[in-house]
Design a protein around this motif. Sequence first.
Motif, PDB file in Angstrom:
ATOM      1  N   THR A 115      73.359  10.341 -35.126  1.00 20.08           N
ATOM      2  CA  THR A 115      72.203   9.972 -35.955  1.00 20.08           C
ATOM      3  C   THR A 115      72.656   9.509 -37.331  1.00 20.08           C
ATOM      4  OG1 THR A 115      70.726  11.515 -34.836  1.00 20.08           O
ATOM      5  CG2 THR A 115      70.082  10.806 -37.036  1.00 20.08           C
ATOM      6  N   SER A 116      72.165   8.361 -37.755  1.00 21.95           N
ATOM      7  CA  SER A 116      72.517   7.803 -39.063  1.00 21.95           C
ATOM      8  C   SER A 116      71.834   8.580 -40.193  1.00 21.95           C
ATOM      9  CB  SER A 116      72.100   6.330 -39.147  1.00 21.95           C
ATOM     10  OG  SER A 116      72.747   5.555 -38.172  1.00 21.95           O
ATOM     11  N   TRP A 117      72.524   8.692 -41.318  1.00 20.42           N
ATOM     12  CA  TRP A 117      71.914   9.227 -42.532  1.00 20.42           C
ATOM     13  C   TRP A 117      71.092   8.141 -43.207  1.00 20.42           C
ATOM     14  CZ3 TRP A 117      71.993  14.251 -44.064  1.00 20.42           C
ATOM     15  CH2 TRP A 117      72.948  15.095 -43.476  1.00 20.42           C
ATOM     16  N   ILE A 118      70.032   8.558 -43.889  1.00 29.43           N
ATOM     17  CA  ILE A 118      69.176   7.647 -44.647  1.00 29.43           C
ATOM     18  C   ILE A 118      69.382   7.926 -46.134  1.00 29.43           C
ATOM     19  CG2 ILE A 118      66.786   6.998 -45.152  1.00 29.43           C
ATOM     20  CD1 ILE A 118      66.111   7.798 -42.290  1.00 29.43           C
ATOM     21  N   ARG A 119      69.727   6.899 -46.873  1.00 29.89           N
ATOM     22  CA  ARG A 119      69.954   7.032 -48.315  1.00 29.89           C
ATOM     23  C   ARG A 119      68.612   7.190 -49.033  1.00 29.89           C
ATOM     24  NH1 ARG A 119      72.317   2.589 -48.931  1.00 29.89           N
ATOM     25  NH2 ARG A 119      70.620   1.385 -49.816  1.00 29.89           N
ATOM     26  N   ILE A 120      68.535   8.157 -49.935  1.00 31.08           N
ATOM     27  CA  ILE A 120      67.308   8.449 -50.669  1.00 31.08           C
ATOM     28  C   ILE A 120      67.562   8.304 -52.172  1.00 31.08           C
ATOM     29  CG2 ILE A 120      65.619  10.233 -51.260  1.00 31.08           C
ATOM     30  CD1 ILE A 120      65.316   9.189 -48.417  1.00 31.08           C
ATOM     31  N   GLN A 121      66.776   7.481 -52.834  1.00 25.45           N
ATOM     32  CA  GLN A 121      66.760   7.369 -54.297  1.00 25.45           C
ATOM     33  C   GLN A 121      65.304   7.185 -54.705  1.00 25.45           C
ATOM     34  OE1 GLN A 121      69.960   4.201 -54.421  1.00 25.45           O
ATOM     35  NE2 GLN A 121      70.735   5.499 -56.078  1.00 25.45           N
ATOM     36  N   GLU A 122      64.681   8.286 -55.106  1.00 20.62           N
ATOM     37  CA  GLU A 122      63.245   8.291 -55.347  1.00 20.62           C
ATOM     38  C   GLU A 122      62.932   8.986 -56.671  1.00 20.62           C
ATOM     39  OE1 GLU A 122      61.068   6.773 -53.474  1.00 20.62           O
ATOM     40  OE2 GLU A 122      62.348   6.286 -51.756  1.00 20.62           O
ATOM     41  N   GLY A 123      61.677   8.856 -57.103  1.00 17.32           N
ATOM     42  CA  GLY A 123      61.260   9.432 -58.374  1.00 17.32           C
ATOM     43  C   GLY A 123      61.542   8.477 -59.518  1.00 17.32           C
ATOM     44  N   GLU A 157      68.072  12.130 -55.318  1.00 17.79           N
ATOM     45  CA  GLU A 157      69.067  11.260 -54.698  1.00 17.79           C
ATOM     46  C   GLU A 157      69.823  12.012 -53.607  1.00 17.79           C
ATOM     47  OE1 GLU A 157      70.630   8.083 -57.793  1.00 17.79           O
ATOM     48  OE2 GLU A 157      71.411  10.076 -58.246  1.00 17.79           O
ATOM     49  N   GLY A 158      70.399  11.242 -52.720  1.00 15.87           N
ATOM     50  CA  GLY A 158      71.218  11.820 -51.666  1.00 15.87           C
ATOM     51  C   GLY A 158      70.886  11.196 -50.333  1.00 15.87           C
ATOM     52  N   ARG A 159      70.798  12.037 -49.296  1.00 12.73           N
ATOM     53  CA  ARG A 159      70.577  11.504 -47.959  1.00 12.73           C
ATOM     54  C   ARG A 159      69.872  12.552 -47.105  1.00 12.73           C
ATOM     55  NH1 ARG A 159      76.582  11.859 -45.152  1.00 12.73           N
ATOM     56  NH2 ARG A 159      76.877  14.095 -45.463  1.00 12.73           N
ATOM     57  N   LEU A 160      69.213  12.066 -46.060  1.00  8.77           N
ATOM     58  CA  LEU A 160      68.578  12.939 -45.077  1.00  8.77           C
ATOM     59  C   LEU A 160      68.575  12.227 -43.735  1.00  8.77           C
ATOM     60  CD1 LEU A 160      65.519  11.666 -44.556  1.00  8.77           C
ATOM     61  CD2 LEU A 160      65.016  12.845 -46.684  1.00  8.77           C
ATOM     62  N   ARG A 161      68.249  12.975 -42.690  1.00 11.19           N
ATOM     63  CA  ARG A 161      68.176  12.378 -41.363  1.00 11.19           C
ATOM     64  C   ARG A 161      67.355  13.277 -40.444  1.00 11.19           C
ATOM     65  NH1 ARG A 161      73.971  13.313 -38.307  1.00 11.19           N
ATOM     66  NH2 ARG A 161      74.181  15.549 -38.702  1.00 11.19           N
ATOM     67  N   LEU A 168      63.392  18.453 -32.570  1.00 10.23           N
ATOM     68  CA  LEU A 168      63.731  17.531 -33.642  1.00 10.23           C
ATOM     69  C   LEU A 168      64.133  18.359 -34.866  1.00 10.23           C
ATOM     70  CD1 LEU A 168      60.641  15.341 -33.001  1.00 10.23           C
ATOM     71  CD2 LEU A 168      62.952  14.395 -32.969  1.00 10.23           C
ATOM     72  N   HIS A 169      65.080  17.844 -35.632  1.00 11.26           N
ATOM     73  CA  HIS A 169      65.568  18.558 -36.809  1.00 11.26           C
ATOM     74  C   HIS A 169      65.564  17.614 -38.010  1.00 11.26           C
ATOM     75  CE1 HIS A 169      67.253  22.080 -34.565  1.00 11.26           C
ATOM     76  NE2 HIS A 169      67.227  21.190 -33.593  1.00 11.26           N
ATOM     77  N   LEU A 170      64.933  18.040 -39.106  1.00 15.58           N
ATOM     78  CA  LEU A 170      65.023  17.341 -40.386  1.00 15.58           C
ATOM     79  C   LEU A 170      66.129  18.016 -41.192  1.00 15.58           C
ATOM     80  CD1 LEU A 170      64.065  15.485 -42.712  1.00 15.58           C
ATOM     81  CD2 LEU A 170      62.366  17.257 -43.271  1.00 15.58           C
ATOM     82  N   GLU A 171      67.148  17.239 -41.561  1.00 13.48           N
ATOM     83  CA  GLU A 171      68.297  17.765 -42.302  1.00 13.48           C
ATOM     84  C   GLU A 171      68.400  17.036 -43.640  1.00 13.48           C
ATOM     85  OE1 GLU A 171      73.157  18.308 -41.686  1.00 13.48           O
ATOM     86  OE2 GLU A 171      71.946  17.256 -40.188  1.00 13.48           O
ATOM     87  N   THR A 172      68.549  17.784 -44.732  1.00 16.56           N
ATOM     88  CA  THR A 172      68.602  17.182 -46.064  1.00 16.56           C
ATOM     89  C   THR A 172      69.912  17.517 -46.764  1.00 16.56           C
ATOM     90  OG1 THR A 172      67.539  19.090 -47.137  1.00 16.56           O
ATOM     91  CG2 THR A 172      66.100  17.340 -46.319  1.00 16.56           C
ATOM     92  N   ASP A 173      70.403  16.550 -47.519  1.00 11.81           N
ATOM     93  CA  ASP A 173      71.583  16.704 -48.371  1.00 11.81           C
ATOM     94  C   ASP A 173      71.282  15.945 -49.659  1.00 11.81           C
ATOM     95  OD1 ASP A 173      74.105  17.055 -49.447  1.00 11.81           O
ATOM     96  OD2 ASP A 173      75.052  15.531 -48.189  1.00 11.81           O
ATOM     97  N   LEU A 189      73.875  14.843 -67.194  1.00 15.59           N
ATOM     98  CA  LEU A 189      72.695  15.034 -66.359  1.00 15.59           C
ATOM     99  C   LEU A 189      73.008  16.041 -65.261  1.00 15.59           C
ATOM    100  CD1 LEU A 189      69.787  14.142 -65.949  1.00 15.59           C
ATOM    101  CD2 LEU A 189      70.608  12.332 -64.452  1.00 15.59           C
ATOM    102  N   ALA A 190      72.303  17.176 -65.281  1.00 14.35           N
ATOM    103  CA  ALA A 190      72.540  18.233 -64.306  1.00 14.35           C
ATOM    104  C   ALA A 190      71.529  18.129 -63.172  1.00 14.35           C
ATOM    105  CB  ALA A 190      72.442  19.602 -64.987  1.00 14.35           C
ATOM    106  N   GLY A 191      71.835  18.783 -62.059  1.00 15.97           N
ATOM    107  CA  GLY A 191      70.941  18.744 -60.912  1.00 15.97           C
ATOM    108  C   GLY A 191      71.010  20.032 -60.121  1.00 15.97           C
ATOM    109  N   VAL A 192      70.080  20.174 -59.177  1.00 14.99           N
ATOM    110  CA  VAL A 192      70.074  21.316 -58.261  1.00 14.99           C
ATOM    111  C   VAL A 192      70.144  20.771 -56.829  1.00 14.99           C
ATOM    112  CG1 VAL A 192      68.790  22.810 -59.824  1.00 14.99           C
ATOM    113  CG2 VAL A 192      67.547  21.397 -58.194  1.00 14.99           C
ATOM    114  N   PRO A 193      70.842  21.476 -55.934  1.00 11.68           N
ATOM    115  CA  PRO A 193      70.940  20.999 -54.554  1.00 11.68           C
ATOM    116  C   PRO A 193      69.651  21.224 -53.782  1.00 11.68           C
ATOM    117  CG  PRO A 193      72.042  23.106 -54.772  1.00 11.68           C
ATOM    118  CD  PRO A 193      71.607  22.711 -56.156  1.00 11.68           C
ATOM    119  N   VAL A 194      69.323  20.286 -52.909  1.00 13.07           N
ATOM    120  CA  VAL A 194      68.184  20.415 -51.994  1.00 13.07           C
ATOM    121  C   VAL A 194      68.751  20.186 -50.592  1.00 13.07           C
ATOM    122  CG1 VAL A 194      65.862  19.627 -51.411  1.00 13.07           C
ATOM    123  CG2 VAL A 194      66.660  19.509 -53.783  1.00 13.07           C
ATOM    124  N   ARG A 195      69.299  21.252 -50.041  1.00 11.57           N
ATOM    125  CA  ARG A 195      69.947  21.159 -48.736  1.00 11.57           C
ATOM    126  C   ARG A 195      69.289  22.136 -47.777  1.00 11.57           C
ATOM    127  NH1 ARG A 195      74.904  21.470 -52.090  1.00 11.57           N
ATOM    128  NH2 ARG A 195      75.629  19.322 -52.408  1.00 11.57           N
TER     129      ARG A 195
END
Length: 225
Positions: A115-123, A157-161, A168-173, A189-195
């Motif tokens: 399964t391909s990862w989908i690039r996410i850049q939102e907000g 930002e990051g990726r999900l699939r 079915l499984h929704l996986e986030t990175d 610029l700091a961030g928090v993980p959403v995995r």
Amino acid sequence: MPMTHLRRRRFLTRLATLPLLLTLPAPLVAQVGRQYRIELVIFEHLGPESRSFMDGAARPMEVNLSGFGIGEGPIRPSRRGFELQRVADRVERSGQGRVLARLAWDQRGRDYYSTSWIRIQEGRYLGLREEQGEEQGDASAGGLRTLSPQQERYELEGRLRVWVGRFLHLETDLVYHVPHAVGSDPDVLAGVPVRGSQRMNSGDDLFYLDNPAIGIIARVTRLGD
């Protein structure tokens, strides 16, 4: 914090006419090779508990932007469009969430390994990454430079699939950037993980992947036979 989790769960159950499912119904076996339509509402949690978490957990983080954007490669926008607008509107009207993304795409079900990862850049757009200078980017015929996704920075930002096993499984990175996090270097610029990962079935049910900073509401619809 038990009370915080309880309040969040009550809030989520009011988002749609059908309750959001936090447990799976009777199993409907997902199948590799079927066509699926994925819809996501991604939002930032608002409130003092979420802000306190972000201030305490935010740190400089590397973002993995590998994968296709929606509309690239095998990842196509859904031909039926986005149909969870009512859910997104309820999140915003509640005052307890700020919607960052409304996404809908069609894909063929594949297993974990293919399964391909989908690039996410939102907000909100947060400008260019510090390591990218003005000389970076491809020059067009008119002399203008085209920026790559790796050069630009957004709140989320990051990726999900979504991949197929028995379910079915929704996986986030993902990484949620926290501007002006208390205690962090103001120049970094700091961030928090959403995995995480959430099991789902296809149908009308909504599923929820929770994080102290970000919530993701998902629906998967099987297309055709």
